[in-house]
Design a protein around this motif. Structure first.
Motif, PDB file in Angstrom:
ATOM      1  N   GLU A   7       0.827  -1.213   0.000  1.00  0.00           N
ATOM      2  CA  GLU A   7       0.000   0.000   0.000  1.00  0.00           C
ATOM      3  C   GLU A   7       0.855   1.254   0.000  1.00  0.00           C
ATOM      4  O   GLU A   7       0.581   2.209  -0.721  1.00  0.00           O
ATOM      5  CB  GLU A   7      -0.947   0.005   1.213  1.00  0.00           C
ATOM      6  CG  GLU A   7      -2.068  -1.002   1.089  1.00  0.00           C
ATOM      7  CD  GLU A   7      -3.127  -0.856   2.176  1.00  0.00           C
ATOM      8  OE1 GLU A   7      -4.233  -1.365   1.964  1.00  0.00           O
ATOM      9  OE2 GLU A   7      -2.856  -0.238   3.237  1.00  0.00           O
ATOM     10  N   ASP A   8       1.911   1.250   0.820  1.00  0.00           N
ATOM     11  CA  ASP A   8       2.806   2.414   0.852  1.00  0.00           C
ATOM     12  C   ASP A   8       3.417   2.677  -0.519  1.00  0.00           C
ATOM     13  O   ASP A   8       3.512   3.820  -0.956  1.00  0.00           O
ATOM     14  CB  ASP A   8       3.940   2.196   1.865  1.00  0.00           C
ATOM     15  CG  ASP A   8       3.526   2.544   3.281  1.00  0.00           C
ATOM     16  OD1 ASP A   8       2.633   3.395   3.446  1.00  0.00           O
ATOM     17  OD2 ASP A   8       4.113   1.975   4.219  1.00  0.00           O
ATOM     18  N   TYR A   9       3.831   1.622  -1.186  1.00  0.00           N
ATOM     19  CA  TYR A   9       4.431   1.780  -2.518  1.00  0.00           C
ATOM     20  C   TYR A   9       3.401   2.266  -3.529  1.00  0.00           C
ATOM     21  O   TYR A   9       3.660   3.189  -4.305  1.00  0.00           O
ATOM     22  CB  TYR A   9       5.046   0.454  -2.987  1.00  0.00           C
ATOM     23  CG  TYR A   9       6.444   0.223  -2.465  1.00  0.00           C
ATOM     24  CD1 TYR A   9       6.645  -0.299  -1.192  1.00  0.00           C
ATOM     25  CD2 TYR A   9       7.553   0.524  -3.238  1.00  0.00           C
ATOM     26  CE1 TYR A   9       7.926  -0.521  -0.708  1.00  0.00           C
ATOM     27  CE2 TYR A   9       8.836   0.310  -2.758  1.00  0.00           C
ATOM     28  CZ  TYR A   9       9.026  -0.220  -1.498  1.00  0.00           C
ATOM     29  OH  TYR A   9      10.285  -0.417  -1.023  1.00  0.00           O
ATOM     30  N   LEU A  10       2.230   1.644  -3.519  1.00  0.00           N
ATOM     31  CA  LEU A  10       1.195   2.040  -4.484  1.00  0.00           C
ATOM     32  C   LEU A  10       0.790   3.497  -4.296  1.00  0.00           C
ATOM     33  O   LEU A  10       0.615   4.240  -5.268  1.00  0.00           O
ATOM     34  CB  LEU A  10      -0.042   1.154  -4.326  1.00  0.00           C
ATOM     35  CG  LEU A  10      -0.063  -0.138  -5.121  1.00  0.00           C
ATOM     36  CD1 LEU A  10      -1.314  -0.942  -4.759  1.00  0.00           C
ATOM     37  CD2 LEU A  10      -0.054   0.135  -6.625  1.00  0.00           C
ATOM     38  N   GLU A  11       0.667   3.889  -3.030  1.00  0.00           N
ATOM     39  CA  GLU A  11       0.291   5.269  -2.715  1.00  0.00           C
ATOM     40  C   GLU A  11       1.345   6.225  -3.276  1.00  0.00           C
ATOM     41  O   GLU A  11       1.024   7.218  -3.932  1.00  0.00           O
ATOM     42  CB  GLU A  11       0.179   5.393  -1.190  1.00  0.00           C
ATOM     43  CG  GLU A  11      -0.388   6.695  -0.704  1.00  0.00           C
ATOM     44  CD  GLU A  11      -0.352   6.812   0.826  1.00  0.00           C
ATOM     45  OE1 GLU A  11      -0.215   5.780   1.524  1.00  0.00           O
ATOM     46  OE2 GLU A  11      -0.452   7.941   1.311  1.00  0.00           O
ATOM     47  N   VAL A  69      -6.781   1.435  -6.959  1.00  0.00           N
ATOM     48  CA  VAL A  69      -6.335   1.240  -5.574  1.00  0.00           C
ATOM     49  C   VAL A  69      -5.457   2.416  -5.126  1.00  0.00           C
ATOM     50  O   VAL A  69      -5.635   2.954  -4.031  1.00  0.00           O
ATOM     51  CB  VAL A  69      -5.589  -0.107  -5.420  1.00  0.00           C
ATOM     52  CG1 VAL A  69      -4.964  -0.241  -4.042  1.00  0.00           C
ATOM     53  CG2 VAL A  69      -6.543  -1.269  -5.675  1.00  0.00           C
ATOM     54  N   GLY A  70      -4.537   2.851  -5.984  1.00  0.00           N
ATOM     55  CA  GLY A  70      -3.655   3.976  -5.654  1.00  0.00           C
ATOM     56  C   GLY A  70      -4.452   5.219  -5.295  1.00  0.00           C
ATOM     57  O   GLY A  70      -4.168   5.893  -4.300  1.00  0.00           O
ATOM     58  N   LYS A  71      -5.475   5.486  -6.092  1.00  0.00           N
ATOM     59  CA  LYS A  71      -6.308   6.659  -5.858  1.00  0.00           C
ATOM     60  C   LYS A  71      -7.017   6.580  -4.503  1.00  0.00           C
ATOM     61  O   LYS A  71      -7.084   7.556  -3.752  1.00  0.00           O
ATOM     62  CB  LYS A  71      -7.340   6.762  -6.987  1.00  0.00           C
ATOM     63  CG  LYS A  71      -8.090   8.055  -7.028  1.00  0.00           C
ATOM     64  CD  LYS A  71      -8.967   8.115  -8.261  1.00  0.00           C
ATOM     65  CE  LYS A  71      -9.712   9.438  -8.255  1.00  0.00           C
ATOM     66  NZ  LYS A  71     -10.494   9.634  -9.481  1.00  0.00           N
ATOM     67  N   ARG A  72      -7.525   5.404  -4.181  1.00  0.00           N
ATOM     68  CA  ARG A  72      -8.201   5.187  -2.889  1.00  0.00           C
ATOM     69  C   ARG A  72      -7.249   5.359  -1.721  1.00  0.00           C
ATOM     70  O   ARG A  72      -7.610   5.881  -0.670  1.00  0.00           O
ATOM     71  CB  ARG A  72      -8.790   3.777  -2.839  1.00  0.00           C
ATOM     72  CG  ARG A  72     -10.256   3.724  -3.242  1.00  0.00           C
ATOM     73  CD  ARG A  72     -10.683   2.316  -3.572  1.00  0.00           C
ATOM     74  NE  ARG A  72     -10.977   1.490  -2.397  1.00  0.00           N
ATOM     75  CZ  ARG A  72     -12.120   1.550  -1.699  1.00  0.00           C
ATOM     76  NH1 ARG A  72     -13.054   2.396  -2.050  1.00  0.00           N
ATOM     77  NH2 ARG A  72     -12.320   0.758  -0.678  1.00  0.00           N
TER      78      ARG A  72
END
Ligand SMILES: [Mn+2]
Length: 140
Positions: A7-11, A69-72
């Motif tokens: 999640e940290d990476y995608l964000e 997912v990144g946007k969320r």
């Protein structure tokens, strides 16, 4: 479901692409303060889970799933910062506090916090009422 680390990476990748149009391994490493080899490993894992497509010399692009997912995740982070600010948490604590909790809340809890932020923003007297309680507690 992505792990907290994914999640940290995608964000971060989502933000880099929004800001600059691309996300290089070196940029991600710098932003997350990790070694580039860790980034390469994680990027390969995210590719395997179909969040992005990674080609060694061409860089990476988010898939539709990765973008969604990144946007969320970026929304979640921003909402939690708004929430912290609204309830009067000192600015110097906000970023680390959000980093600490963001991966551990259900989307149900996120949506309810969203309602609460909206509740306060829709009527500023509600914020004043909260500040009044805080001031009283400080005096005790
Ligand atoms: Mn975050």
């Amino acid at each position: 479901m992505p792990t907290p680390s994914m999640e940290d990476y995608l964000e971060r990748i989502y933000i880099l692409i929004e800001d600059k149009g691309y996300a290089r391994v070196s940029d991600i490493a710098e932003a997350l303060e990790v070694h580039p080899s860790s980034v390469t490993k994680m990027v390969q894992k995210l590719d395997k889970s179909e969040y992005l497509i990674y080609e060694r010399y061409r860089g990476l692009v988010l898939t539709a799933k990765g973008k969604k997912v990144g946007k969320r995740l970026v929304y979640r982070h921003e909402l939690l910062e708004d929430f912290m600010r609204l309830i009067g948490v000192e600015e110097q604590h906000i970023y680390q506090d959000v980093e600490g909790i963001e991966h551990h809340l259900s989307w149900d809890a996120i949506d309810r916090i969203g309602d609460l932020v909206q509740f306060f923003q829709e009527d500023k007297t509600r914020i004043e009422a909260l500040k009044h309680v805080q001031k009283k507690n400080e005096e005790d």
